[in-house]
Design a protein around this motif. Structure first.
Motif, mmCIF file in Angstrom:
data_model
loop_
_atom_site.group_PDB
_atom_site.id
_atom_site.type_symbol
_atom_site.label_atom_id
_atom_site.label_comp_id
_atom_site.label_asym_id
_atom_site.label_seq_id
_atom_site.Cartn_x
_atom_site.Cartn_y
_atom_site.Cartn_z
ATOM 1 N N LEU A 46 -10.115 54.543 18.573
ATOM 2 C CA LEU A 46 -11.244 53.627 18.629
ATOM 3 C C LEU A 46 -12.332 54.178 19.538
ATOM 4 O O LEU A 46 -12.064 54.946 20.469
ATOM 5 N N GLN B 50 -14.496 49.048 20.813
ATOM 6 C CA GLN B 50 -15.003 48.567 19.532
ATOM 7 C C GLN B 50 -13.817 48.232 18.620
ATOM 8 O O GLN B 50 -13.036 49.107 18.249
ATOM 9 N N ILE B 51 -13.675 46.950 18.290
ATOM 10 C CA ILE B 51 -12.571 46.474 17.452
ATOM 11 C C ILE B 51 -13.107 46.255 16.042
ATOM 12 O O ILE B 51 -13.913 45.347 15.817
ATOM 13 N N LEU C 218 -5.883 51.898 18.001
ATOM 14 C CA LEU C 218 -5.527 50.621 17.393
ATOM 15 C C LEU C 218 -4.348 50.830 16.461
ATOM 16 O O LEU C 218 -4.336 51.762 15.657
ATOM 17 N N ILE D 165 -3.767 47.178 20.904
ATOM 18 C CA ILE D 165 -4.632 48.230 21.432
ATOM 19 C C ILE D 165 -3.808 49.038 22.443
ATOM 20 O O ILE D 165 -3.223 48.470 23.374
ATOM 21 N N TYR E 276 -14.920 53.764 22.548
ATOM 22 C CA TYR E 276 -14.858 52.978 23.771
ATOM 23 C C TYR E 276 -15.811 53.574 24.807
ATOM 24 O O TYR E 276 -16.269 54.718 24.691
#
Length: 602
Positions: A576, A588-589, A563, A598, A578
């Protein structure tokens, strides 16, 4: 302006990011939940910037770090530096620093980037005592042998009796946004005789069309200051404008554009109590081309401009030449530009207002595609991306794009709405387009550049530094429209869309051999899709936290997901969590304010 609660929340999250990231290797870093605040944040590193706006391959970059200790206690520790090529981090030597409470200090160091051409880099500075991170600041570096690949265009419009220090202050400020070219707006004497005086005896002072004083030493001083920072100087003029007395200077009515077939009413652009209104000439007329370009050659013989910036006035309705033949202006620009390029031997730009004549610009010798979006046209967020996409398509992705778009156009006074500015820049930058907005007067709110009706707050100026750092550092993935891709997916708990509608998170992106990018623009709190924000009502963003993006990616391998955002730690990239199963990538944000990018490394 962001509400205090929103600003504090952002600060807390960023600090938590920093604490985690600075204490771990990049591949091991995890994004924590917000909750830890650094008391010294933004109170030690006052500024961090480069000596030039852009660099040739092999050039040395000189950095300046300004320390101003407002933490109420002595700082004694290290400033740790690193540079990023997208997600790849490389550390640089640290510097020891000691600054008394209330004290100031300036540190300098240099770095030579890799010699690869057309690359952007993020450079970070962390102030640390032991394992504790006290403060941070980022900047960016553009290594490009030609400005036209990644243009970041600004403006100058005040050329009064300025001293060297005043000129240097303006250019230094704009250079910190990595602006690599400036348009000299309405600097000339008369549109049909732009050079005041002669080649042999140029005037020292004259008035522009609005009767404002212009000094030759200021124009020359600005050009010299720009060149010292690898910035291009653009000589601005209208393609087909002449003053009312044009016949006295050798121009002819037979070259004019007329509103009727009997050459009774010459097309004109009326102006209020200025030196003259502008009477329009046929840009495809060879005699007019010869007349104006000869006078532009006089300008370039006296002033060391790099670029001829050619302006237009958009669609004029039905217009005719002196013989009564209809003139299609949108297809008449190309011949003028070709003649300008050949005769002047300078770089060329064209402003096809609202896209009228954009095809001629795309097929011409223009360095990149520049388009001014006038009020009433392209009013929605999706239109900004549409303008960028269309310009890239017209040039078959061979020319970069810069869009002049004016925020808070109808607002009469006060400050720019920071939310509106950042959202518009997010859309443009994520679409790969530069934004002509920054200059000597601050920021543009209308097509008349000297208009100073709105001010840029200190907070917005600082935030825009992060946005321009981001746009520069990640230029190699942001500004390659040939890689555009539309993604399908969902965002847990939020509306995810593809059309830039209010009340949703807008998703689009790109894919190349190494990276997929997903751009997330937060329009959740917007009640309308109007980017100009004429009512000065653009709301604070509805902050998105701890959500999951499910993305249809098909049969690809994924090495890592990162990110990066201008709203998070100055654009520093973070890995991140994932998972990938059956062509669905779940990411996952942790946080979205205005804009997240991203990066999926394949």
């Amino acid at each position: 302006m962001m509400r205090k609660e929103t600003k504090r929340t952002v600060g807390i999250l960023l600090c938590a990011f920093l604490l985690c990231f600075s204490g771990c290797a990049a591949k091991e870093a995890k994004l924590p939940s917000p909750g830890v605040e650094l008391p010294g944040q933004d109170r030690l590193i006052a500024d961090f910037y480069t000596d030039k706006s852009a660099y040739q391959p092999g050039d040395e970059v000189r950095f300046t770090l300004e320390l101003k200790n407002e933490t109420q206690e002595e700082f004694k520790g290290k400033i740790e530096f690193a540079w990023y090529d997208l997600t790849q981090k490389t550390e640089l030597p640290a510097l020891e620093a000691q600054v008394d409470a209330g004290g100031e200090k300036t540190l300098e160091f240099s770095w030579t980037p890799p010699e690869e051409d057309y690359r952007g880099y993020l450079v970070t500075a962390l102030a640390r005592t032991g394992k504790e991170t006290v403060d941070r600041r980022n900047t960016a570096v553009d290594v490009s042998s030609d400005w036209s690949r990644y243009p970041r265009y600004g403006y100058l419009c005040e050329f009064g009796d300025l001293g060297e220090e005043e000129i240097e202050a303006v250019v230094s400020r704009l250079s910190r946004y990595h602006i690599n070219g400036l348009q000299f707006y309405d600097w000339q004497d008369e549109h049909d005789k732009p050079l005041a005086g002669t080649r042999e005896e140029p005037a020292e002072k004259w008035q522009d069309i609005a009767k404002r004083d212009v000094y030759a030493k200021t124009v020359s001083g600005y050009i010299e200051a720009l060149h010292a920072r690898n910035m291009m100087a653009a000589n601005y003029n209208l393609m087909f404008g002449a003053y009312e007395d044009y016949e006295e200077k050798g121009a002819k009515k037979e070259w004019g554009l007329y509103q009727d077939e009997h050459h009774e009413v010459q097309d004109n652009h009326p102006l209020p109590n200025w030196e003259s209104s502008l009477y329009l000439m046929d840009p495809s007329n060879p005699e007019w081309q010869d007349y104006l370009l000869s006078r532009e050659a006089d300008v370039f013989a006296v002033y060391d401009f790099d670029v001829f910036h050619v302006d237009t006035l958009g669609y004029r309705g039905y217009v005719y030449d002196y013989e009564g033949e209809e003139v299609e202006l949108s297809t008449s620009y190309g011949g003028f530009l070709q003649q300008a390029g050949e005769r002047l031997g300078k770089r060329i730009l064209l402003n096809p207002v609202n896209g009228y004549g954009a095809m001629d610009a795309a097929q011409s010798c223009a360095d990149f595609l520049y388009e001014e979006v006038w009020p009433g046209s392209y009013p929605e967020y999706a239109h900004l991306k549409q303008v960028a996409d269309t310009n890239y398509d017209l040039s078959q992705n061979q020319k970069a794009c810069v869009i002049a778009a004016y925020l808070n156009y109808e607002v009469a006074e006060g400050e720019f709405n920071a939310n509106a500015v950042k959202l518009a820049d997010a859309v443009l930058f994520a679409s790969g387009a530069g934004h002509l907005e920054l200059g000597d007067t601050g920021m543009l709110s209308s097509e008349y550049f000297p208009n100073r009706k709105l001010a840029v707050s200190e907070e917005l100026a600082r935030d825009l530094r992060d946005y321009y750092d981001f746009f520069t550092a990640y230029e190699t993935v942001l500004r390659h429209p040939e890689d555009r891709r539309e993604w399908n997916g969902s965002l847990s708990g939020y509306q995810l869309g593809k059309d830039g509608e209010p009340g949703e998170v807008w998703m689009f992106g790109s894919e190349n051999e190494r990276f997929c990018t997903v751009q997330l623009i937060n329009l959740l709190s917007r009640t309308d899709a109007g980017w100009r924000d004429d009512g000065n009502t653009c709301e604070d963003p509805l902050l998105v936290r701890d959500t999951e993006l499910s993305l249809e990616v098909g049969e690809i391998t994924v090495k890592q997901v990162a990110l990066a955002s201008p709203d998070i730690a100055g654009g520093t990239p973070y890995p991140l969590e994932y998972s990938l199963e059956n062509g669905i990538l779940k990411i996952q944000i942790p946080y979205l304010a205005y804009w997240d990018m991203i990066m999926i490394e394949k």
